[in-house]
Scaffold this motif. Structure first.
Motif, PDB file in Angstrom:
ATOM      1  N   GLY A   1      35.062  37.890  39.615  1.00 26.98           N
ATOM      2  CA  GLY A   1      36.382  37.318  39.424  1.00 26.98           C
ATOM      3  C   GLY A   1      36.705  36.284  40.492  1.00 26.98           C
ATOM      4  O   GLY A   1      37.669  35.554  40.373  1.00 26.98           O
TER       5      GLY A   1
ATOM      6  N   THR B   1      42.963  35.635  39.965  1.00 25.02           N
ATOM      7  CA  THR B   1      43.588  36.512  38.981  1.00 25.02           C
ATOM      8  C   THR B   1      43.217  36.127  37.556  1.00 25.02           C
ATOM      9  O   THR B   1      42.816  36.967  36.757  1.00 25.02           O
ATOM     10  N   ALA B   2      43.339  34.852  37.221  1.00 20.41           N
ATOM     11  CA  ALA B   2      43.048  34.406  35.844  1.00 20.41           C
ATOM     12  C   ALA B   2      41.592  34.666  35.465  1.00 20.41           C
ATOM     13  O   ALA B   2      41.295  35.102  34.354  1.00 20.41           O
TER      14      ALA B   2
ATOM     15  N   ALA C   1      39.583  36.968  36.697  1.00 21.41           N
ATOM     16  CA  ALA C   1      39.407  38.411  36.530  1.00 21.41           C
ATOM     17  C   ALA C   1      40.033  38.894  35.224  1.00 21.41           C
ATOM     18  O   ALA C   1      39.427  39.702  34.503  1.00 21.41           O
ATOM     19  N   GLN C   2      41.210  38.390  34.898  1.00 22.36           N
ATOM     20  CA  GLN C   2      41.859  38.799  33.655  1.00 22.36           C
ATOM     21  C   GLN C   2      41.040  38.364  32.442  1.00 22.36           C
ATOM     22  O   GLN C   2      40.932  39.102  31.464  1.00 22.36           O
ATOM     23  N   ASN C   3      40.480  37.167  32.479  1.00 26.75           N
ATOM     24  CA  ASN C   3      39.655  36.706  31.357  1.00 26.75           C
ATOM     25  C   ASN C   3      38.401  37.554  31.198  1.00 26.75           C
ATOM     26  O   ASN C   3      37.977  37.821  30.079  1.00 26.75           O
TER      27      ASN C   3
END
Length: 173
Positions: A163, A167-168, A170-172
């Motif tokens: 990630g 944050t983005a 890791a979220q994806n």
């Protein structure tokens, strides 16, 4: 864990300042937001204030090395709280701010207890790493992978990847 460590340091500075009249500590933080370039810039900004100590948490062990070297050249004691393997010589003191083996064991203990409490559950696990240069983190995931091999009918690894502390990303994943 970063927030807890930061809060502890802030509380300790307040405590020392309350107990001592002969010194006054100041504590400033910078957030590189996972950018080596921003970290280099932040260190240059900090060095203008001539700090005695710079507590360093490198975004990237190689890319951030010039920032640590600049701080040492400016006369600051450089403490690395998340050293890489091998530890760069640019740091005066290097320590792990947390114990990866204990973290891994605690995670496995929690997983086993959770599975015991939910006997019909198959735990689906996503393993999201920080940055590739931070090899110590791999121990956490490796212990979960080992547990998944031991009880494959109870634990499934559904995703794995870096990630990069974003944050983005890791979220994806």
């Amino acid at each position: 864990t970063q927030y807890v460590a930061l809060q502890y340091m802030l509380d300790r500075v307040k405590q020392i300042n309350a107990e001592r009249d002969d010194i006054e500590l100041t504590f400033e933080t910078y957030d590189a937001q996972s950018s080596v370039d921003k970290q280099l810039s932040d260190v240059q900004t900090a060095l203008i204030k001539k700090p005695d100590v710079l507590i360093f948490s490198a975004v990237d062990a190689v890319g951030s090395l010039p920032a640590a070297e600049a701080a040492r050249s400016a006369g600051a004691l450089v403490i690395d709280r998340r050293p890489s393997d091998p530890e760069p010589a640019a740091y005066d003191v290097a320590f792990y701010a947390y114990d990866e083996a204990r973290y891994a064991n605690t995670t496995n203990t929690w997983i086993k207890a959770y599975l015991d409490a939910h006997p019909d559950l198959v735990l689906k696990v996503g393993l999201i790493y920080g940055a590739p240069a931070q090899t110590a983190q791999l121990r956490r995931a490796d212990t979960i992978k080992e547990l998944a091999r031991e009880i494959p009918d109870r634990i499934k690894i559904v995703a794995e990847g870096y990630g990069n502390w974003l944050t983005a990303t890791a979220q994806n994943l």
